[in-house]
Design a protein around this motif. Structure first.
Motif, PDB file in Angstrom:
ATOM      1  N   ALA A   3       0.829  -1.209   0.000  1.00  0.00           N
ATOM      2  CA  ALA A   3       0.000   0.000   0.000  1.00  0.00           C
ATOM      3  C   ALA A   3       0.861   1.255   0.000  1.00  0.00           C
ATOM      4  O   ALA A   3       0.553   2.245  -0.684  1.00  0.00           O
ATOM      5  CB  ALA A   3      -0.927  -0.006   1.212  1.00  0.00           C
ATOM      6  N   LEU A   4       1.957   1.242   0.744  1.00  0.00           N
ATOM      7  CA  LEU A   4       2.842   2.408   0.802  1.00  0.00           C
ATOM      8  C   LEU A   4       3.542   2.642  -0.534  1.00  0.00           C
ATOM      9  O   LEU A   4       3.765   3.786  -0.942  1.00  0.00           O
ATOM     10  CB  LEU A   4       3.860   2.242   1.917  1.00  0.00           C
ATOM     11  N   VAL A   5       3.889   1.565  -1.217  1.00  0.00           N
ATOM     12  CA  VAL A   5       4.467   1.701  -2.557  1.00  0.00           C
ATOM     13  C   VAL A   5       3.441   2.345  -3.496  1.00  0.00           C
ATOM     14  O   VAL A   5       3.772   3.245  -4.277  1.00  0.00           O
ATOM     15  CB  VAL A   5       4.925   0.336  -3.104  1.00  0.00           C
ATOM     16  N   ALA A   6       2.194   1.896  -3.405  1.00  0.00           N
ATOM     17  CA  ALA A   6       1.139   2.460  -4.246  1.00  0.00           C
ATOM     18  C   ALA A   6       0.907   3.941  -3.948  1.00  0.00           C
ATOM     19  O   ALA A   6       0.573   4.723  -4.847  1.00  0.00           O
ATOM     20  CB  ALA A   6      -0.153   1.675  -4.056  1.00  0.00           C
ATOM     21  N   LEU A   7       1.088   4.328  -2.694  1.00  0.00           N
ATOM     22  CA  LEU A   7       0.904   5.732  -2.305  1.00  0.00           C
ATOM     23  C   LEU A   7       2.109   6.601  -2.653  1.00  0.00           C
ATOM     24  O   LEU A   7       2.075   7.812  -2.463  1.00  0.00           O
ATOM     25  CB  LEU A   7       0.638   5.815  -0.799  1.00  0.00           C
ATOM     26  N   ARG A   8       3.175   5.982  -3.129  1.00  0.00           N
ATOM     27  CA  ARG A   8       4.392   6.698  -3.538  1.00  0.00           C
ATOM     28  C   ARG A   8       5.001   7.496  -2.385  1.00  0.00           C
ATOM     29  O   ARG A   8       5.378   8.663  -2.552  1.00  0.00           O
ATOM     30  CB  ARG A   8       4.112   7.628  -4.727  1.00  0.00           C
ATOM     31  N   VAL A   9       5.068   6.878  -1.220  1.00  0.00           N
ATOM     32  CA  VAL A   9       5.668   7.570  -0.084  1.00  0.00           C
ATOM     33  C   VAL A   9       7.144   7.831  -0.357  1.00  0.00           C
ATOM     34  O   VAL A   9       7.798   7.123  -1.135  1.00  0.00           O
ATOM     35  CB  VAL A   9       5.513   6.759   1.218  1.00  0.00           C
ATOM     36  N   ALA A  10       7.670   8.870   0.302  1.00  0.00           N
ATOM     37  CA  ALA A  10       9.069   9.236   0.093  1.00  0.00           C
ATOM     38  C   ALA A  10      10.014   8.271   0.788  1.00  0.00           C
ATOM     39  O   ALA A  10      11.177   8.132   0.399  1.00  0.00           O
ATOM     40  CB  ALA A  10       9.312  10.653   0.603  1.00  0.00           C
ATOM     41  N   GLY A  11       9.544   7.589   1.827  1.00  0.00           N
ATOM     42  CA  GLY A  11      10.372   6.657   2.570  1.00  0.00           C
ATOM     43  C   GLY A  11       9.557   5.975   3.641  1.00  0.00           C
ATOM     44  O   GLY A  11       8.395   6.353   3.893  1.00  0.00           O
ATOM     45  N   ILE A  27      12.500   2.726  -2.529  1.00  0.00           N
ATOM     46  CA  ILE A  27      11.953   3.505  -1.423  1.00  0.00           C
ATOM     47  C   ILE A  27      12.916   3.407  -0.244  1.00  0.00           C
ATOM     48  O   ILE A  27      13.198   2.304   0.240  1.00  0.00           O
ATOM     49  CB  ILE A  27      10.559   3.004  -1.017  1.00  0.00           C
ATOM     50  N   PRO A  28      13.453   4.524   0.227  1.00  0.00           N
ATOM     51  CA  PRO A  28      14.365   4.500   1.368  1.00  0.00           C
ATOM     52  C   PRO A  28      13.701   3.902   2.606  1.00  0.00           C
ATOM     53  O   PRO A  28      12.517   4.138   2.851  1.00  0.00           O
ATOM     54  CB  PRO A  28      14.705   5.979   1.587  1.00  0.00           C
ATOM     55  N   VAL A  29      14.482   3.139   3.365  1.00  0.00           N
ATOM     56  CA  VAL A  29      13.960   2.450   4.549  1.00  0.00           C
ATOM     57  C   VAL A  29      14.887   2.699   5.733  1.00  0.00           C
ATOM     58  O   VAL A  29      16.109   2.701   5.588  1.00  0.00           O
ATOM     59  CB  VAL A  29      13.863   0.928   4.310  1.00  0.00           C
ATOM     60  N   VAL A  30      14.296   2.906   6.896  1.00  0.00           N
ATOM     61  CA  VAL A  30      15.037   2.907   8.148  1.00  0.00           C
ATOM     62  C   VAL A  30      14.407   1.856   9.052  1.00  0.00           C
ATOM     63  O   VAL A  30      13.214   1.927   9.360  1.00  0.00           O
ATOM     64  CB  VAL A  30      15.018   4.286   8.845  1.00  0.00           C
ATOM     65  N   GLU A  31      15.187   0.846   9.441  1.00  0.00           N
ATOM     66  CA  GLU A  31      14.713  -0.166  10.385  1.00  0.00           C
ATOM     67  C   GLU A  31      14.926   0.370  11.792  1.00  0.00           C
ATOM     68  O   GLU A  31      16.030   0.802  12.139  1.00  0.00           O
ATOM     69  CB  GLU A  31      15.483  -1.466  10.184  1.00  0.00           C
TER      70      GLU A  31
END
Length: 346
Positions: free
Chosen positions: A123-131, A150-154
């Motif tokens: 869903a977040l990919v579909a929403l085109r989130v910045a990260g 999509i940048p990720v911080v764990e």
């Protein structure tokens, strides 16, 4: 004198940039410049536009702007269980930092479910989130998001250190401090209640426990290391089984706040006294621990700062996508309260 007659907007129709332009008597491009701050707009014109937008209740279409500019001002935050105050506080920290940096936060609770985590990531990919900031359940979510650039911080735990940014706390140090505190009080039979040892959080807390026992010249008893599930009910059941035994431990280190609550409930249910019969120390200083009597000794971490730091790091990654990955480790400290004392004389 010219009298302008405007047809009131339908309550069912959302005000548009065209409506703001007509109300302010300017062009749509001028409205865009005045609202975004990009490009020139005279101060009196800007004020007129802002006033018209406020009166009409105009809200910019963020998704349309994102599609046009290919720049998103939203970030995703995936947490494991919002019923746990730890994750709720982490999300609150992330929310404030996101707001201060001009991002809209999209929050999802994965409930420790791989399927829910996967669905939320899609869903977040579909929403085109910045990260995305995520408390991951497995390596899969970070790998999936990275495959879509999509940048990720764990945050809280890491599955991809060295390739993905992370924000964690000193789990090993905190567990060692908690266990060493019990050793210094004279305890030799110290149980560990832990949910898992495969993730970095559980593994490092287990290692800290072992290190403190080793430093105290105490042999590890496998029967005192309890894999106690993921919730209060499971922890309570396992604690009841252990504490009914005549050879029960004199102290328990619960590796998170949920497990600590289960142990606390079992101790009370069996009519045992804290700390006269059994000492208790926890990792995660949940609010209830300073509200009960006796108050619970705990390893405290700044969970709000954990979430805020993760969003801050995510913003840096968005702005500098080619920089080396960074793992930030936040400090923890032991808060000694009333639930720990020397073991009972036998």
């Amino acid at each position: 004198m010219t009298i302008e007659r405007r047809t009131p907007l339908s309550r069912s129709r959302r005000p548009t940039i065209k409506d703001v332009a007509e109300a302010a008597g300017v062009s749509r491009s001028t409205v865009s410049r005045a609202l975004t701050g990009r490009g020139y707009a005279a101060s009196d014109v800007r004020e007129r536009v802002l006033r018209a937008a406020a009166e009409l209740g105009y809200v910019p279409d963020v998704m349309a702007r994102t599609l046009k500019q290919q720049v998103s001002r939203s970030v995703g935050v995936l947490v494991s269980d919002l019923r746990n105050p730890f994750y709720a506080e982490l999300a609150a920290g992330a929310s404030r930092e996101a707001r201060e940096r001009g991002y809209t936060m999209v929050l999802a609770d994965t409930s420790l479910s791989a399927e829910a985590e996967s669905e939320a990531a899609e869903a977040l990919v579909a929403l085109r989130v910045a990260g995305v900031v995520v408390t991951p359940n497995s390596p899969a979510v970070s790998t999936y998001l990275a495959s879509h650039d999509i940048p990720v911080v764990e945050v809280d735990r890491q599955f991809a250190p060295g390739s993905t940014d992370g924000v964690v706390v000193g789990n090993r140090v905190g567990a060692r401090k908690a266990t060493a505190h019990l050793v210094e009080l004279g305890h030799r039979r110290i149980a560990l209640f832990i949910d898992e040892t495969d993730w970095t959080t559980g593994y490092e807390r287990y290692q800290g426990y072992l290190e403190a026992l080793g430093a105290g010249d105490i042999k590890v008893d496998p029967d005192l290391v309890v894999s106690s599930g993921w919730d209060v009910a499971d922890s309570r059941r396992r604690a009841l089984d252990m504490l009914r035994d005549p050879g029960r431990p004199t102290a328990v280190f619960a590796a998170n706040n949920v497990l600590a609550e289960g142990v606390w409930r079992a101790i009370r249910e069996l009519g045992l006294r804290v700390p006269e019969d059994i000492s208790l120390v926890a990792f995660d200083d949940a609010p209830w621990m300073s509200m009960v009597s006796p108050m619970v000794t705990a390893v405290s971490q700044d969970t709000f700062s954990l979430g805020a730091t993760a969003v801050r790091r995510l913003n840096e990654r968005i702005e500098m996508p080619e920089s080396d990955s960074v793992t930030t480790v936040l400090n923890v400290h032991l808060v000694a309260r009333e639930s720990t004392a020397s073991p009972p004389m036998i």
